[in-house]
Design a protein around this motif. Structure first.
Motif, PDB file in Angstrom:
ATOM      1  N   UNK A   1       0.848  -1.196   0.000  1.00 11.74           N
ATOM      2  CA  UNK A   1       0.000   0.000   0.000  1.00 11.74           C
ATOM      3  C   UNK A   1       0.880   1.242   0.000  1.00 11.74           C
ATOM      4  N   UNK A   2       0.628   2.133  -0.934  1.00 17.53           N
ATOM      5  CA  UNK A   2       1.336   3.410  -0.989  1.00 17.53           C
ATOM      6  C   UNK A   2       0.316   4.539  -1.007  1.00 17.53           C
ATOM      7  N   UNK A   3       0.575   5.549  -0.203  1.00 16.60           N
ATOM      8  CA  UNK A   3      -0.250   6.754  -0.173  1.00 16.60           C
ATOM      9  C   UNK A   3       0.652   7.931  -0.518  1.00 16.60           C
ATOM     10  N   UNK A   4       0.325   8.626  -1.602  1.00 10.08           N
ATOM     11  CA  UNK A   4       1.175   9.725  -2.069  1.00 10.08           C
ATOM     12  C   UNK A   4       2.601   9.216  -2.299  1.00 10.08           C
TER      13      UNK A   4
ATOM     14  N   UNK B   1     -14.079  14.089  -9.364  1.00  6.69           N
ATOM     15  CA  UNK B   1     -13.601  14.649  -8.102  1.00  6.69           C
ATOM     16  C   UNK B   1     -14.690  14.602  -7.029  1.00  6.69           C
ATOM     17  N   UNK B   2     -15.906  14.924  -7.410  1.00  8.69           N
ATOM     18  CA  UNK B   2     -17.010  14.913  -6.451  1.00  8.69           C
ATOM     19  C   UNK B   2     -17.274  13.502  -5.943  1.00  8.69           C
ATOM     20  N   UNK B   3     -17.196  12.520  -6.823  1.00  6.76           N
ATOM     21  CA  UNK B   3     -17.366  11.126  -6.412  1.00  6.76           C
ATOM     22  C   UNK B   3     -16.233  10.692  -5.488  1.00  6.76           C
TER      23      UNK B   3
ATOM     24  N   UNK C   1      -4.823  16.631  -3.703  1.00  8.74           N
ATOM     25  CA  UNK C   1      -5.095  15.255  -4.114  1.00  8.74           C
ATOM     26  C   UNK C   1      -3.906  14.373  -3.758  1.00  8.74           C
ATOM     27  N   UNK C   2      -4.186  13.217  -3.177  1.00 13.36           N
ATOM     28  CA  UNK C   2      -3.156  12.255  -2.815  1.00 13.36           C
ATOM     29  C   UNK C   2      -3.477  10.922  -3.498  1.00 13.36           C
ATOM     30  N   UNK C   3      -2.510  10.343  -4.150  1.00  7.26           N
ATOM     31  CA  UNK C   3      -2.728   9.103  -4.883  1.00  7.26           C
ATOM     32  C   UNK C   3      -2.720   7.897  -3.941  1.00  7.26           C
TER      33      UNK C   3
ATOM     34  N   UNK D   1      -9.881   2.718  -5.787  1.00  4.55           N
ATOM     35  CA  UNK D   1      -9.900   4.106  -6.258  1.00  4.55           C
ATOM     36  C   UNK D   1      -8.480   4.636  -6.350  1.00  4.55           C
ATOM     37  N   UNK D   2      -8.287   5.583  -7.253  1.00  5.55           N
ATOM     38  CA  UNK D   2      -6.938   6.049  -7.567  1.00  5.55           C
ATOM     39  C   UNK D   2      -6.377   7.015  -6.535  1.00  5.55           C
ATOM     40  N   UNK D   3      -7.247   7.613  -5.724  1.00  4.96           N
ATOM     41  CA  UNK D   3      -6.755   8.576  -4.756  1.00  4.96           C
ATOM     42  C   UNK D   3      -7.894   9.261  -4.027  1.00  4.96           C
ATOM     43  N   UNK D   4      -7.555  10.323  -3.296  1.00  9.16           N
ATOM     44  CA  UNK D   4      -8.553  11.052  -2.520  1.00  9.16           C
ATOM     45  C   UNK D   4      -8.048  12.490  -2.294  1.00  9.16           C
TER      46      UNK D   4
END
Length: 330
Positions: free
Chosen positions: A87-90, A228-230, A305-307, A322-325
């Motif tokens: 798991x990678x975040x950003x 983006x809204x989703x 935005x963070x991937x 999902x690709x990010x948040x």
């Protein structure tokens, strides 16, 4: 001033000075994650408006991600553990994994978005029947809920959130086709008004099932803003194409992009019976997911935005998430 009043005044001043001299307790920039914000402290009645007001704010730094694991045949793999994934975040490993579990029984909040524009006329009746069958098989009374929205040039909700399948069926059958296609507007409206993640404090699985050819020609918002809204609402988008040309058209690519960005899946049924199979696959997937909760490293509530990158350590497995948040802004 007599001695009694003078003495009282001196004691009051001493207390105020001592209070301001006390050190404030250290406070961590992060606190336990929750969807409920603490209220701001308000001045007491009769206080001077110029007095300092203590404002208590909370930063949410816990990320929850639902994802799917499949083998090279596309079949769900349901017996994996945390150690089977990277798991990678950003682009960095999380600071800490808080929870990892197989999730098969979260309450569902679903939005059924049906394209009623003139371009879907050829299969409209059959798609209505398939949608009704999906709701009948998927929703559990007193646990899951769904709403029905039809969209063409404009969108219209024909049935608000309910767990009553009969009411949802009526909402589906009341849809009438004709007009242009404002797909992105419909997704934007559904996420903002019906599926916002701030509308409750219980964990739920939010998803939109879009039945459309994807040929948007009327929306005021862009596809990027709809995505983006989703993502902000943590909504997964599933798409079932109504295009029966057998060709890969622009609308099909748009549906694929909507699904990919949110961790969902796009289906392109060519035959009528494949529409029902697509709904059945979505039903199965909603009960076959993993969820991981973690604290990201180097997190800042800056709104950017963070991937997210989740990969399986076994080479023959594929992960869809999902690709990010978007981080909260505080």
């Amino acid at each position: 001033m007599n001695y009694t009043k003078w003495f009282r005044w001196l004691v009051a001043v001493s207390i105020v000075v001592a209070t301001w001299a006390l050190p404030m307790p250290a406070q961590s920039p992060y606190v336990a994650a929750s969807s409920m914000a603490l209220p701001e402290a308000s001045p007491s009645t009769g206080s001077d408006p110029s007095d300092p007001i203590l404002t208590i704010k909370k930063r949410v730094d816990e990320v929850n991600v639902l994802f799917i694991a499949t083998d090279h045949h596309g079949k769900f793999v349901r017996n994996l553990n945390q150690g089977d994934f990277s798991i990678l975040d950003d682009h960095k490993p999380p600071q800490a994994i808080i929870n990892f579990r197989r999730e098969t029984d979260l309450p569902l909040e679903l939005g059924l978005l049906v394209d009623t524009s003139g371009s879907v006329n050829s299969r409209f009746d059959f798609e209505q029947e398939a949608a009704v069958s999906f709701l009948q098989h998927t929703l559990r009374a007193n646990f899951d809920k769904a709403f029905v929205m039809g969209f063409s040039t404009h969108s219209q909700i024909t049935q608000e959130f309910t767990d009553n399948v009969r009411l949802l069926e009526t909402g589906v059958r009341s849809l009438r086709n004709g007009g242009g296609t404002a797909l992105y507007d419909a997704i934007y409206k559904a996420c903002r008004e019906k599926l916002s993640k701030d509308r409750g404090d219980r964990p739920v699985r939010r998803a939109i099932i879009v039945v459309s050819d994807g040929e948007d020609n009327q929306s005021e918002v862009s596809r990027a803003l709809a995505v983006e809204t989703a993502q902000r609402a943590e909504v997964i988008i599933y798409a079932i194409s109504t295009d029966d040309s057998g060709l890969i058209l622009r609308g099909d690519k748009a549906l694929q992009q909507l699904a990919d960005a949110t961790g969902g899946r796009a289906f392109f049924p060519f035959k009528m019976k494949d529409v029902k199979n697509s709904f059945a696959a979505i039903e199965d997937e909603l009960r076959s997911q993993y969820v991981v909760s973690y604290k990201p490293a180097d997190f800042d509530a800056d709104g950017r935005y963070r991937s997210i990158e989740i990969t399986a350590l076994k080479k023959d497995l594929q992960v869809r998430a999902r690709k990010g948040y978007y981080a909260p802004r505080q």
